[in-house]
Write a protein that holds these residues in place. Structure first.
Motif, mmCIF file in Angstrom:
data_model
loop_
_atom_site.group_PDB
_atom_site.id
_atom_site.type_symbol
_atom_site.label_atom_id
_atom_site.label_comp_id
_atom_site.label_asym_id
_atom_site.label_seq_id
_atom_site.Cartn_x
_atom_site.Cartn_y
_atom_site.Cartn_z
ATOM 1 N N THR A 1 50.545 59.216 73.184
ATOM 2 C CA THR A 1 49.936 60.533 73.337
ATOM 3 C C THR A 1 50.339 61.177 74.652
ATOM 4 N N THR A 2 50.321 60.399 75.711
ATOM 5 C CA THR A 2 50.709 60.925 77.025
ATOM 6 C C THR A 2 52.195 61.223 77.063
ATOM 7 N N PHE A 3 52.989 60.351 76.446
ATOM 8 C CA PHE A 3 54.447 60.540 76.422
ATOM 9 C C PHE A 3 54.816 61.825 75.691
ATOM 10 N N VAL A 4 54.219 62.066 74.535
ATOM 11 C CA VAL A 4 54.607 63.229 73.735
ATOM 12 C C VAL A 4 54.135 64.530 74.384
ATOM 13 N N THR A 5 53.005 64.502 75.082
ATOM 14 C CA THR A 5 52.570 65.719 75.759
ATOM 15 C C THR A 5 53.461 66.037 76.955
#
Length: 299
Positions: free
Chosen positions: A152-156
Motif C-alpha cells: 500500500t505504501t509502495f503503490v502510493t
C-alpha cells in the motif's frame, strides 16, 4: 497440549504482523501448522539470485525471467521468500511473467537491521531491489499479511511502477481503526513484555521491532489511500489471523470488505477452507486465479 510460548507467538504475529503461525506441541505438524519454511539452500536452475545493498544492508532477491508485467511476491511477517517456493514457479509457467521473490530485511537470507520496523524502510528496500533488477514499471504486487502495508505504501509512493496487485489476507489501512487499536492495546503491551522476557532470537527481534510505536504507526497507515486507478484484488482467508478471537476475526473481515468497497477497480474474494498463513499452500489456485484476473485487466 498447546505450547503456550507458541500460542503467544501466534497472537503476537497476528496482531503486529498479521501472519498467524499455527504451531502445536504433542501433535504432528500439518501444512497449516508447520513452522515457517527455512530458506532454500539451492535455487532451481531457472532462478537467478541477486544480492542488493540498500542503506548499508544486504537483501536477497530471486528472479525467474519472463515478460512484463512482473509479479513481485512478498511474504508475511516471520516468513521469507521460501513461502512462495511452490506458487512462484506455478505463476511463472502459467503467465510467462517475470517472477520476483525476496527476503525483507531481517527475514530469510537478508541481513538483519536494528531499530524499529518502519514500512518506509521496507519500501526503500523494495525500490532498491527493483531498480537493480531493472523493473520500475508494469509491476504486479502479490503481498501477504504485513506485506500489505509495504504494498500500500509502495503503490502510493510509486503509482507509475505498479499496474495491479493481489493482497493475500493482507494488512489493509481500513483494518486499523481506533476501535481495533484501542481494543488490542493491552494485548499488544502484554505480548511485548512476554517476548522481551524470552531469549533474544532473530524472529523475536523482528516481532518486537514491529511493535514499537504500534498504535501511532498504524494510525498513520490507516490514513493511507490506495490509488483508484490501480486494480487490486483482496483475498481473505476463511480462518483470518484471529481464529481464536471472534471479535478480532470480525474486525479483520470488516476491514477487508470495507477496503474492497472503498474504491473502483477492487475485488473481494473469500478463500474458503484456508488459514491465514496457509492460504498459498492450501488453495494456491485462488491466488493464481486472482493474479490472472489482474493481468487480464492490464494487458
Amino acid at each position: 497440549m498447546v505450547n503456550h510460548t507458541t500460542s503467544l507467538r501466534r497472537k503476537v504475529i497476528a496482531l503486529s504482523a498479521a501472519a498467524a503461525l499455527v504451531l502445536t506441541a504433542c501433535a504432528a505438524p500439518s501444512a497449516a501448522s508447520s513452522p515457517s519454511p527455512a530458506p532454500s539452500t539451492a535455487a532451481p536452475a531457472d532462478v537467478r539470485t541477486r544480492k542488493v545493498v540498500n542503506a548499508e544492508h544486504e537483501l536477497v532477491f530471486h528472479v525467474v525471467d519472463g515478460k512484463l508485467p512482473a509479479l513481485v511476491l512478498d511474504a508475511g511477517g516471520g516468513l521469507n521468500s521460501s513461502y512462495w517456493k511452490d506458487l512462484a514457479p506455478r505463476l511463472a509457467k502459467a503467465t510467462g511473467s517475470k517472477v520476483i521473490t525476496y527476503d525483507r530485511a531481517g527475514e530469510g537470507e537478508s541481513a538483519e537491521v536494528s531499530g524499529p520496523w518502519r514500512v518506509e524502510n521496507a519500501v526503500s528496500d523494495l525500490e532498491a531491489g527493483l531498480k537493480e533488477l531493472g523493473v520500475t514499471k508494469d509491476v504486479v504486487l502479490v503481498s501477504h499479511s504485513i506485506a500489505g502495508e509495504v504494498a500500500t505504501t509502495f503503490v502510493t509512493k510509486n503509482p507509475s511502477w505498479v499496474s495491479g496487485a493481489v493482497l493475500v489476507d493482507a494488512n489493509v489501512p481500513d483494518f486499523f481503526t481506533d476501535e481495533m487499536l484501542t481494543a488490542f492495546a493491552p494485548v499488544i503491551d502484554q505480548q511485548k513484555a512476554a517476548l522481551m522476557a524470552q531469549p533474544s532470537t532473530k524472529n523475536n527481534r523482528q516481532l518486537l521491532a514491529v511493535m514499537v510505536d504500534y498504535a501511532a504507526v498504524h494510525r498513520a497507515f490507516h490514513r493511507v489511500t490506495w490509488p483508484n486507478d490501480v486494480p487490486v484484488t483482496v483475498i481473505v482467508s476463511a480462518g483470518t489471523p484471529f481464529e481464536d478471537s471472534p471479535e478480532g476475526a470480525r474486525l479483520w473481515r470488516d476491514g477487508q470488505e470495507h477496503f474492497a468497497k472503498a474504491g473502483p477497480n477492487r475485488k473481494h474474494v473469500v478463500a474458503e477452507g484456508t488459514t491465514h498463513e496457509g492460504i498459498a499452500t492450501e488453495h494456491p489456485e485462488v491466488i493464481a486465479a486472482a493474479v490472472d484476473d489482474v493481468l487480464k485487466t492490464i494487458r
